[in-house]
Every structure is written in C-alpha cells, then in structure tokens.
Design a protein around this motif. Structure first.
Motif, PDB file in Angstrom:
ATOM      1  N   ALA A  10       0.852  -1.190   0.000  1.00 32.73           N
ATOM      2  CA  ALA A  10       0.000   0.000   0.000  1.00 32.73           C
ATOM      3  C   ALA A  10       0.884   1.234   0.000  1.00 32.73           C
ATOM      4  CB  ALA A  10      -0.908   0.012   1.224  1.00 32.73           C
ATOM      5  N   LEU A  11       0.684   2.113  -0.983  1.00 38.77           N
ATOM      6  CA  LEU A  11       1.391   3.383  -1.066  1.00 38.77           C
ATOM      7  C   LEU A  11       0.438   4.502  -0.677  1.00 38.77           C
ATOM      8  CD1 LEU A  11       3.307   3.072  -4.472  1.00 38.77           C
ATOM      9  CD2 LEU A  11       4.278   2.947  -2.170  1.00 38.77           C
ATOM     10  N   ASP A  12       0.884   5.369   0.210  1.00 34.77           N
ATOM     11  CA  ASP A  12       0.095   6.519   0.642  1.00 34.77           C
ATOM     12  C   ASP A  12       0.818   7.776   0.169  1.00 34.77           C
ATOM     13  OD1 ASP A  12      -1.402   8.448   1.841  1.00 34.77           O
ATOM     14  OD2 ASP A  12      -1.152   7.722   3.886  1.00 34.77           O
ATOM     15  N   VAL A  18       5.515  10.513   1.762  1.00 30.24           N
ATOM     16  CA  VAL A  18       5.131   9.266   1.101  1.00 30.24           C
ATOM     17  C   VAL A  18       5.295   8.154   2.124  1.00 30.24           C
ATOM     18  CG1 VAL A  18       5.645   7.647  -0.760  1.00 30.24           C
ATOM     19  CG2 VAL A  18       5.946  10.104  -1.127  1.00 30.24           C
ATOM     20  N   ARG A  19       4.312   7.287   2.209  1.00 34.04           N
ATOM     21  CA  ARG A  19       4.375   6.158   3.147  1.00 34.04           C
ATOM     22  C   ARG A  19       4.113   4.882   2.364  1.00 34.04           C
ATOM     23  NH1 ARG A  19       4.475   4.955   8.443  1.00 34.04           N
ATOM     24  NH2 ARG A  19       3.087   3.375   9.346  1.00 34.04           N
ATOM     25  N   GLY A  83      -1.817  -1.363  -3.922  1.00 35.29           N
ATOM     26  CA  GLY A  83      -2.918  -0.422  -3.732  1.00 35.29           C
ATOM     27  C   GLY A  83      -2.356   0.954  -3.412  1.00 35.29           C
ATOM     28  N   ILE A  84      -3.055   1.990  -3.841  1.00 36.30           N
ATOM     29  CA  ILE A  84      -2.529   3.351  -3.704  1.00 36.30           C
ATOM     30  C   ILE A  84      -3.608   4.271  -3.137  1.00 36.30           C
ATOM     31  CG2 ILE A  84      -1.544   5.339  -4.917  1.00 36.30           C
ATOM     32  CD1 ILE A  84      -0.583   3.353  -7.074  1.00 36.30           C
ATOM     33  N   SER A  85      -3.214   5.051  -2.142  1.00 34.94           N
ATOM     34  CA  SER A  85      -4.025   6.158  -1.633  1.00 34.94           C
ATOM     35  C   SER A  85      -3.311   7.445  -2.033  1.00 34.94           C
ATOM     36  CB  SER A  85      -4.142   6.073  -0.113  1.00 34.94           C
ATOM     37  OG  SER A  85      -4.668   7.272   0.429  1.00 34.94           O
ATOM     38  N   THR A  86      -4.022   8.376  -2.655  1.00 38.98           N
ATOM     39  CA  THR A  86      -3.382   9.581  -3.152  1.00 38.98           C
ATOM     40  C   THR A  86      -4.106  10.834  -2.692  1.00 38.98           C
ATOM     41  OG1 THR A  86      -2.716  10.803  -5.150  1.00 38.98           O
ATOM     42  CG2 THR A  86      -4.707   9.461  -5.313  1.00 38.98           C
ATOM     43  N   GLN A  87      -3.344  11.872  -2.423  1.00 39.40           N
ATOM     44  CA  GLN A  87      -3.947  13.170  -2.132  1.00 39.40           C
ATOM     45  C   GLN A  87      -4.810  13.597  -3.317  1.00 39.40           C
ATOM     46  OE1 GLN A  87      -1.008  16.570  -2.877  1.00 39.40           O
ATOM     47  NE2 GLN A  87       0.358  14.897  -2.312  1.00 39.40           N
ATOM     48  N   TRP A  88      -5.949  14.196  -3.020  1.00 42.55           N
ATOM     49  CA  TRP A  88      -6.820  14.754  -4.046  1.00 42.55           C
ATOM     50  C   TRP A  88      -6.370  16.181  -4.402  1.00 42.55           C
ATOM     51  CZ3 TRP A  88     -11.431  12.304  -1.175  1.00 42.55           C
ATOM     52  CH2 TRP A  88     -12.018  11.278  -1.944  1.00 42.55           C
ATOM     53  N   HIS A  89      -6.770  16.650  -5.591  1.00 43.13           N
ATOM     54  CA  HIS A  89      -6.756  18.062  -5.986  1.00 43.13           C
ATOM     55  C   HIS A  89      -5.428  18.606  -6.519  1.00 43.13           C
ATOM     56  CE1 HIS A  89     -10.459  17.764  -3.753  1.00 43.13           C
ATOM     57  NE2 HIS A  89      -9.844  17.746  -2.589  1.00 43.13           N
TER      58      HIS A  89
END
Length: 472
Positions: A10-12, A18-19, A83-89
C-alpha cells in the motif's frame, strides 16, 4: 470476494510525505507486516503569495526510496497487488514530451482565482453533476490559471498520474482521483463537458479514465530494480479520503467516517450517487460507490495553535479539561483560524472568532472552547452528510488518537455513541481493500457519552450556530 493469500503493498501519497506499508492478506483479512512500514518526507514549497508547490523530483525520489528500503529488507517478497491512496486536488501541466511545465499545485495553493467570465450556466446543476463547485480549489479554474501563468500545455494531470507515467508508464487516472478535480461528472464517471469547456481544454488534454479492473505493471526499469514486484499488479489509486473511509470500516451508508488529524473531514460511502446537499461534495471511491463529505482546514492544528500561543502545559492539559462540563467556559469559538474549504468563496476567510471573553477566562477555557467549536462544525457536517443521523460514527485520525477528551466531546456532539478506530494504518488498509475489492474491519473500541454531556453539547452548539449565522 475471495482473494489469494500473499502480500499487498500500500502506497500513501500524502501532501507532505510518502508512506509505504506491506500487509499480509488472507481472504478478507489484512494485517500489517511487522517492520514493513517506511515513510519519506516530500517537499512542499510555500511562500507568502499563497504558493504551495509540490517538488516533483523529490516526490518521485521519496516514493522510490520507500520501495528501495522495503526491497532491501526483503519485505516485497510475495507482493502480488499494489494499492494506492493519493492526495486529491493536485495539478500540473505537461509538454509534448510529458515533461512538467511550471509548478505542481498542491491543494493548499491559494494563488488561482476565478475568472470573471465564463462561469457555469447553472451553478446548482454544475454541483449536482460534478459534486464540486465553480471554485479556485478545482481544476476548471486552476487549469485556466496555469494556462494564463505558464502558457498552454499538451495535457494536465495530477500527482498520481505523473507518478504513473514515471513508474508504470501510463498517465491513466482512476475515477476516484479524477473525482477530486471538480471536472468529472461524478454520477456517470465521465469527464464533464461544461467543466472542461470552462477550463479551456478537451478530453484529449486530461488523463484517460481507468476501469475499476484496470491493472498496471511497473516499467522494465523498476521491475529490474525491485524484482519482487515484477509480476505485481497496480490497482487504480483511491483518493486519500476514500481510502481512509474504507480503512476505517466505512464501506457502506451504515458507517460515518469522522477523521480529525491536522485537518478534519466527515465522509459517507454509498452506492447511491444522489444529488449532494448544498454544502456537501460528492467524489468517488470507484465506479460502484460514491463518497459524500464535508472537509475542514482546521483540526488538530487548532489544538497546537492554542497550546503554543498560551503556553499551556500538555501534561496538565488533560486534567484541566476534564474538570469542565461542555460549554461551561461560556465562550463560543468559530474555529476558522486555518481558513475554509469549498464551497466557501474565500479560502482564507475572515479567520476564527472567539466570543464571550471575561476577566475570569483561562487558557483552559480558550482551549476547550476552540476544540468544542471544531466539534460543533463537524457535527453540522455529519448532519449534512447523514441527515437522519442513522450511521454509526467511526472516529479516527491523529488528534483523536492523542486526546480522549476530544474523542468524548465529539462523541457527545454526534449523539453519544461512536467507535474509536485504534488501528494506525487505516489509509493503507483502505488502499489495499480497494485494490482487492474487499471490505475490512479495523480494530476499534466503543465510545459513549452521558446524556448530560450530550444535552450540554447540543445547547452549546445552538449558541455556536447563532453566532455563526449573525456573523455570516
């Protein structure tokens, strides 16, 4: 949905770091692998003119460094899914060689402004379609500002699409990341014609949209660098708010995600893409699920501000706060010190307000009033997102983890019953769950508030709304 056993990466992709976390997966169970979590700072260049620019080279370097460390320690062995979680906008422009032209704007950049002309033909219909507003926070206005500032570009992408070009060779956008642009029709999951027209671009100048079953692979360069990821499949990124909601156990309309970190947000995931309420945004988790929400620039940062300004001893803070009943301080705080999120027209706003000061007011009173004011705003956001109040609040975030007092006050404001999410890896859990198409239940503990505290918070909230309405 049954998933193969093995490891999930999982990438945040956060605003300032970055985590990367590796989880063991077995069916619908996801467990963080001990020692397999790394973080690298990413630079944001801010200046007095409102600029808040992401350093793309540093950001890519931080991402690669995280995976280098996990690879060196053998933690990537057996990873089958990313899986990736990314900042919006975020937003940047690319030339004909897919090289950046000008800055990469983070969501915090305050320089873009709305042009006087054009504007949506029907502001209400625009909000109903896109789930966003005609506002300088979003791409339709920001692309225009970039075009005027650095000139035209071949195409416009966000941070996750730029990293996609670098790491897996494609600028494809998920509907989740695209939904935070304000240029996507979040009912149909297609780019909105009017939004693109307002931005002055065509569909060829924004990222292609991925299906939910799209899977990427790292480029040859990175498969050689991380051989354990040679066969790993990369799932479409999730917006960080959507990932946090899923990781907090909020995968349906029966659970309300309430997060208080540096900032704060209320989010509800549902398969119903109904028109959002006037002050509520609607983004996407994927093609099947929408996420409705209200976000606040002020959260735990307000606690830090008060304790620093008044030199309050954190060690003594808890005991002093515990001696106060809700609203007993007699103050009303409108907690807008950090500004506003859309739909407020002015992101900076007039600032926060503290009303009712007396010679008997103490620093503890100011701290309690400020955080209770935040609770009142969050409660109003919860009611806007979940008018019936039927969803169980799932409380999470760094400020919640750090303060049982704030947790109790927020629970009282929300009606007296909630679950506190104690799992520290909700973003990673959500990113992994989204990639695998499963629902996960994080570790939680029940929180309750007395009827007396619930009534006192309701009375204080009424005073809060009265002052807010007068000043508005």
């Amino acid at each position: 949905m049954s998933q193969p056993a093995g490891r999930i990466l999982a990438l945040d992709l956060g605003s300032s770091s970055v985590r990367a976390v590796v989880l063991d997966g077995d069916g619908d169970r996801l467990t963080p692998l001990p020692g397999a979590a790394v973080r690298e700072q990413a630079r944001i260049h801010q200046s007095a003119d409102g600029a808040a620019e992401l350093d793309l080279a540093a950001y890519l370097g931080a991402t690669v460094s995280c995976l280098d460390e996990l690879s060196a320690d053998g933690h990537l062995r057996g990873v089958h899914t990313v899986g990736i979680s990314t900042q919006w906008h975020s937003l940047l422009s690319l030339d004909e060689h897919d090289e950046p032209v000008g800055p990469c704007l983070s969501w915090m950049d305050l320089r873009p402004t709305l042009p006087k002309h054009p504007a949506p033909a029907d502001a209400g219909a625009f909000h109903a379609r896109t789930g966003a507003w005609w506002h300088p926070f979003y791409w339709p206005a920001r692309i225009g500002w970039l075009r005027a500032t650095v000139g035209p570009a071949r195409r416009y992408v966000g941070l996750p699409e730029y990293l996609g070009l670098a790491l897996w060779g494609e600028p494809t956008a998920s509907v989740s990341s695209a939904s935070g642009t304000g240029a996507l029709d979040t009912r149909t999951c297609r780019w909105d014609d009017e939004a693109l027209s307002l931005a002055g671009v065509t569909t060829e100048q924004v990222p292609p949209l991925a299906d939910d079953d799209w899977r990427g692979r790292f480029t040859d360069e990175y498969r050689k660098r991380w051989p354990d990821l040679a066969d790993a499949r990369i799932a479409p990124p999730l917006g960080d708010g959507a990932a946090s909601a899923l990781g907090s156990g909020c995968f349906d309309a029966g659970h309300l995600s309430v997060t208080v970190g540096t900032s704060a947000a209320v989010r509800l995931v549902t398969t119903d893409a109904a028109d959002p309420a006037p002050a509520v945004w609607r983004y996407r988790v994927d093609h099947r699920r929408a996420v409705f929400g209200v976000a606040y620039s002020g959260g735990g940062v307000l606690d830090e501000w008060v304790t620093g300004l008044l030199d309050i001893d954190p060690a003594a803070q808890g005991a002093a706060l515990a001696g106060l009943a809700p609203g007993e301080h007699g103050l009303v705080c409108l907690p807008f010190h950090a500004g506003h999120r859309p739909p407020a027209a002015d992101p900076a706003g007039a600032g926060g307000t503290l009303h009712g000061l007396r010679l008997t007011t103490s620093g503890t009173h100011v701290l309690a009033a400020t955080l209770e004011g935040l609770c009142h705003e969050i409660t109003d956001g919860a009611r806007a997102v979940d008018p019936a109040g039927s969803a169980l609040p799932m409380l999470g975030g760094g400020a919640i983890a750090a303060s049982s007092w704030l947790t109790g006050r927020l629970t009282a404001g929300l009606g007296g019953r909630a679950e506190r999410v104690t799992d520290p890896e909700v973003g990673a859990l959500g990113a992994a769950a989204g990639a695998l198409g499963i629902d996960v239940a994080p570790t939680t503990e029940p929180v309750t508030a007395t009827d007396t505290d619930v009534a006192a918070m309701a009375a204080a909230a009424a005073r809060h709304r009265t002052l807010r309405d007068r000043l508005a």
